[in-house]
Design a protein around this motif. Structure first.
Motif, mmCIF file in Angstrom:
data_model
loop_
_atom_site.group_PDB
_atom_site.id
_atom_site.type_symbol
_atom_site.label_atom_id
_atom_site.label_comp_id
_atom_site.label_asym_id
_atom_site.label_seq_id
_atom_site.Cartn_x
_atom_site.Cartn_y
_atom_site.Cartn_z
ATOM 1 N N HIS A 204 -4.215 -5.908 -8.554
ATOM 2 C CA HIS A 204 -4.040 -7.045 -7.505
ATOM 3 C C HIS A 204 -5.190 -6.920 -6.428
ATOM 4 O O HIS A 204 -5.867 -5.896 -6.238
ATOM 5 N N PRO A 205 -5.497 -8.290 -6.310
ATOM 6 C CA PRO A 205 -6.755 -8.553 -5.123
ATOM 7 C C PRO A 205 -6.288 -8.092 -3.633
ATOM 8 O O PRO A 205 -6.402 -8.925 -2.908
ATOM 9 N N TRP A 206 -6.120 -6.771 -3.571
ATOM 10 C CA TRP A 206 -5.926 -6.395 -2.116
ATOM 11 C C TRP A 206 -7.026 -6.816 -1.122
ATOM 12 O O TRP A 206 -8.141 -6.673 -1.249
ATOM 13 N N THR A 207 -6.510 -6.916 0.121
ATOM 14 C CA THR A 207 -7.186 -7.110 1.323
ATOM 15 C C THR A 207 -6.995 -5.943 2.219
ATOM 16 O O THR A 207 -5.544 -5.597 2.396
ATOM 17 N N ILE A 208 -7.660 -5.939 3.281
ATOM 18 C CA ILE A 208 -7.256 -5.047 4.243
ATOM 19 C C ILE A 208 -6.023 -5.645 5.205
ATOM 20 O O ILE A 208 -5.098 -4.762 5.481
ATOM 21 N N HIS A 209 -6.010 -6.762 5.238
ATOM 22 C CA HIS A 209 -5.110 -7.493 5.918
ATOM 23 C C HIS A 209 -3.619 -7.437 5.266
ATOM 24 O O HIS A 209 -2.559 -7.144 5.840
ATOM 25 N N GLU A 210 -3.812 -7.674 4.208
ATOM 26 C CA GLU A 210 -2.577 -7.538 3.149
ATOM 27 C C GLU A 210 -2.006 -5.948 3.156
ATOM 28 O O GLU A 210 -0.659 -5.707 3.478
ATOM 29 N N LEU A 211 -2.592 -5.120 2.999
ATOM 30 C CA LEU A 211 -2.499 -3.579 2.976
ATOM 31 C C LEU A 211 -1.782 -3.263 4.339
ATOM 32 O O LEU A 211 -0.746 -2.569 4.564
ATOM 33 N N ALA A 212 -2.379 -3.698 5.492
ATOM 34 C CA ALA A 212 -2.236 -3.436 6.896
ATOM 35 C C ALA A 212 -0.529 -3.917 6.935
ATOM 36 O O ALA A 212 0.400 -3.535 7.416
ATOM 37 N N GLU A 213 -0.461 -5.438 6.630
ATOM 38 C CA GLU A 213 0.831 -6.000 6.592
ATOM 39 C C GLU A 213 1.778 -5.217 6.047
ATOM 40 O O GLU A 213 3.120 -5.191 6.628
ATOM 41 N N GLN A 214 1.693 -4.747 4.793
ATOM 42 C CA GLN A 214 2.481 -3.961 3.964
ATOM 43 C C GLN A 214 3.075 -2.797 4.641
ATOM 44 O O GLN A 214 4.279 -2.288 4.398
ATOM 45 N N VAL A 215 2.249 -2.224 5.253
ATOM 46 C CA VAL A 215 2.737 -0.902 5.974
ATOM 47 C C VAL A 215 3.092 -1.037 7.536
ATOM 48 O O VAL A 215 3.267 -0.112 7.962
ATOM 49 N N GLY A 216 2.962 -2.218 8.003
ATOM 50 C CA GLY A 216 3.378 -2.442 9.141
ATOM 51 C C GLY A 216 2.465 -2.067 10.340
ATOM 52 O O GLY A 216 2.743 -1.484 11.398
ATOM 53 N N CYS A 217 0.991 -1.975 10.099
ATOM 54 C CA CYS A 217 -0.137 -1.624 10.721
ATOM 55 C C CYS A 217 -1.159 -2.663 10.995
ATOM 56 O O CYS A 217 -0.965 -3.477 10.395
ATOM 57 N N THR A 218 -2.005 -2.528 12.138
ATOM 58 C CA THR A 218 -3.154 -3.486 12.227
ATOM 59 C C THR A 218 -3.955 -3.164 11.235
ATOM 60 O O THR A 218 -4.304 -2.009 10.504
ATOM 61 N N ARG A 219 -5.004 -4.037 10.963
ATOM 62 C CA ARG A 219 -6.173 -3.759 9.979
ATOM 63 C C ARG A 219 -7.036 -2.811 10.662
ATOM 64 O O ARG A 219 -7.427 -1.815 9.667
ATOM 65 N N VAL A 220 -7.395 -2.817 11.903
ATOM 66 C CA VAL A 220 -8.109 -1.696 12.527
ATOM 67 C C VAL A 220 -7.552 -0.277 12.473
ATOM 68 O O VAL A 220 -8.326 0.521 11.924
ATOM 69 N N SER A 221 -6.364 -0.136 12.728
ATOM 70 C CA SER A 221 -5.767 1.264 12.406
ATOM 71 C C SER A 221 -5.681 1.611 11.009
ATOM 72 O O SER A 221 -5.962 2.934 10.583
ATOM 73 N N VAL A 222 -5.467 0.495 10.005
ATOM 74 C CA VAL A 222 -5.463 1.172 8.553
ATOM 75 C C VAL A 222 -6.732 1.584 8.437
ATOM 76 O O VAL A 222 -6.991 2.623 7.784
ATOM 77 N N ALA A 223 -7.833 0.626 8.505
ATOM 78 C CA ALA A 223 -8.935 1.025 8.072
ATOM 79 C C ALA A 223 -9.514 2.307 8.662
ATOM 80 O O ALA A 223 -10.507 3.142 7.989
ATOM 81 N N SER A 224 -9.527 2.228 9.850
ATOM 82 C CA SER A 224 -10.238 3.467 10.543
ATOM 83 C C SER A 224 -9.460 4.876 10.173
ATOM 84 O O SER A 224 -10.050 5.723 9.864
ATOM 85 N N ARG A 225 -8.150 4.770 9.976
ATOM 86 C CA ARG A 225 -7.306 6.025 9.694
ATOM 87 C C ARG A 225 -7.641 6.422 8.134
ATOM 88 O O ARG A 225 -7.819 7.552 7.706
ATOM 89 N N PHE A 226 -7.727 5.343 7.405
ATOM 90 C CA PHE A 226 -8.089 5.498 5.932
ATOM 91 C C PHE A 226 -9.579 6.271 5.721
ATOM 92 O O PHE A 226 -9.509 7.190 5.159
ATOM 93 N N HIS A 227 -10.317 5.619 6.502
ATOM 94 C CA HIS A 227 -11.870 6.362 6.319
ATOM 95 C C HIS A 227 -11.972 7.759 6.946
ATOM 96 O O HIS A 227 -12.440 8.417 6.518
ATOM 97 N N ALA A 228 -11.164 8.113 7.868
ATOM 98 C CA ALA A 228 -11.111 9.343 8.564
ATOM 99 C C ALA A 228 -10.312 10.257 7.444
ATOM 100 O O ALA A 228 -10.771 11.258 7.326
ATOM 101 N N LEU A 229 -9.350 9.964 6.721
ATOM 102 C CA LEU A 229 -8.782 10.807 5.844
ATOM 103 C C LEU A 229 -9.290 10.909 4.276
ATOM 104 O O LEU A 229 -9.209 12.004 4.084
ATOM 105 N N VAL A 230 -9.514 9.766 3.762
ATOM 106 C CA VAL A 230 -10.209 9.555 2.675
ATOM 107 C C VAL A 230 -11.716 9.896 2.679
ATOM 108 O O VAL A 230 -12.258 10.258 1.536
#
Length: 298
Positions: A204-230
């Motif tokens: 699937h051609p995932w984007t940060i926007h779609e991933l954030a939408e799927q988990v109910g969070c903002t793009r910034v929070s998903v991107a920053s949290r992902f980078h911090a953990l992974v």
């Protein structure tokens, strides 16, 4: 699906090398670094574990050792062997029907490339003492191994899978500073679902926007949290994961390079080949023939 689940569910993960035996001294269980992952349980008696570059570890009943991409020797002798095994296959000497020591061991000999995220975080040896943790499933494994029952080999394999999960959970939770990135991320309430989305539909051609939408969070929070953990941005991780999956498909299926490219999200097989070369140092066709010059980095 997290990388550990991917490993345990992978249809090509052939775990035929299972040992359930008693031993009388002198005895040894050995293997080379080609083994991707080996789980060893001392069900009765005592043993010594030898791994290159580490001091011998005394093992007793209920202890568990996970060995990852390393040669090893487990036996009755506290002295390290003069030479470690080179062959990845489990080698057993000194087994005896009435021996005082019982060892249960399973070798995950075809650890898939799409388990590279797990592989990158594991040390060469994880030792869990019976005195330091209280596994729920290990007693079931030991009890099953001590009997002669129908379908025992199949049951032992499944119980070993579950004990492996239990052991890795314990290792992760008891050593949070060890840097096991995907283990922490996989159980995170936000990033865990993000990883599952990418793993379950890699094309699937995932984007940060779609991933954030799927988990109910903002793009910034998903991107920053992902980078911090992974340790890397989500889409960088996804790009590497796609190539990991592609490598595993090349190794274990007869699908064409073009078909594999589509399956992992590339519409252009030439772009796929170029990305694969950057990752593995050789073309997909050469990789299929065993010509990889670099190992995957998670």
């Amino acid at each position: 699906m997290d990388p550990l689940s991917q490993l345990l569910n992978d249809g090509h993960n052939d775990r035929h090398e299972v040992v359930n035996a008693r031993f009388t001294a002198p005895w040894a269980l050995t293997g080379g670094a080609g083994a991707r992952l080996v789980a060893v349980v001392v069900a009765a008696g005592q043993a010594w574990c030898h791994v290159p570059g580490s001091n011998p570890v005394a093992l007793t009943k209920g202890d568990l050792v996970l060995l990852h991409r390393t040669s090893y020797a487990i036996g009755n002798d506290p002295r390290p062997p003069t030479r470690m095994a080179e062959c990845a296959a489990l080698s057993v000497t000194g087994s005896s029907l009435q021996g005082p020591t019982r060892i249960i061991a399973g070798q995950y000999s075809t650890f898939p490339e799409n388990g590279a995220a797990l592989s990158a975080d594991l040390p060469s040896c994880i030792y869990l003492s019976a005195a330091s943790w209280e596994p729920q499933l290990l007693p079931m494994l030991v009890n099953e191994a001590s009997q002669i029952t129908l379908a025992q080999r199949s049951v032992l394999r499944r119980l070993l899978d579950l004990v492996l999960v239990e052991a890795l959970r314990e290792w992760c939770e008891s050593s949070p500073a060890r840097g096991q990135a995907w283990l922490r991320a996989a159980w995170d309430p936000i990033i865990g679902p993000v990883l599952s989305l990418m793993h379950d539909d890699v094309a699937h051609p995932w984007t940060i926007h779609e991933l954030a939408e799927q988990v109910g969070c903002t793009r910034v929070s998903v991107a920053s949290r992902f980078h911090a953990l992974v340790g890397q941005p989500p889409l960088t991780y996804l790009a590497q994961w796609r190539l990991n999956v592609a490598a595993e498909l090349l190794e274990n299926t007869d699908k064409t390079v073009t078909a594999i490219a589509r399956e992992v999200g590339f519409t252009d097989p030439f772009r796929f080949s170029a990305a694969f070369v950057r990752r593995y140092g050789c073309s997909p066709a050469r990789y299929r023939l065993g010509g990889s010059s670099t190992s995957a980095q998670a």
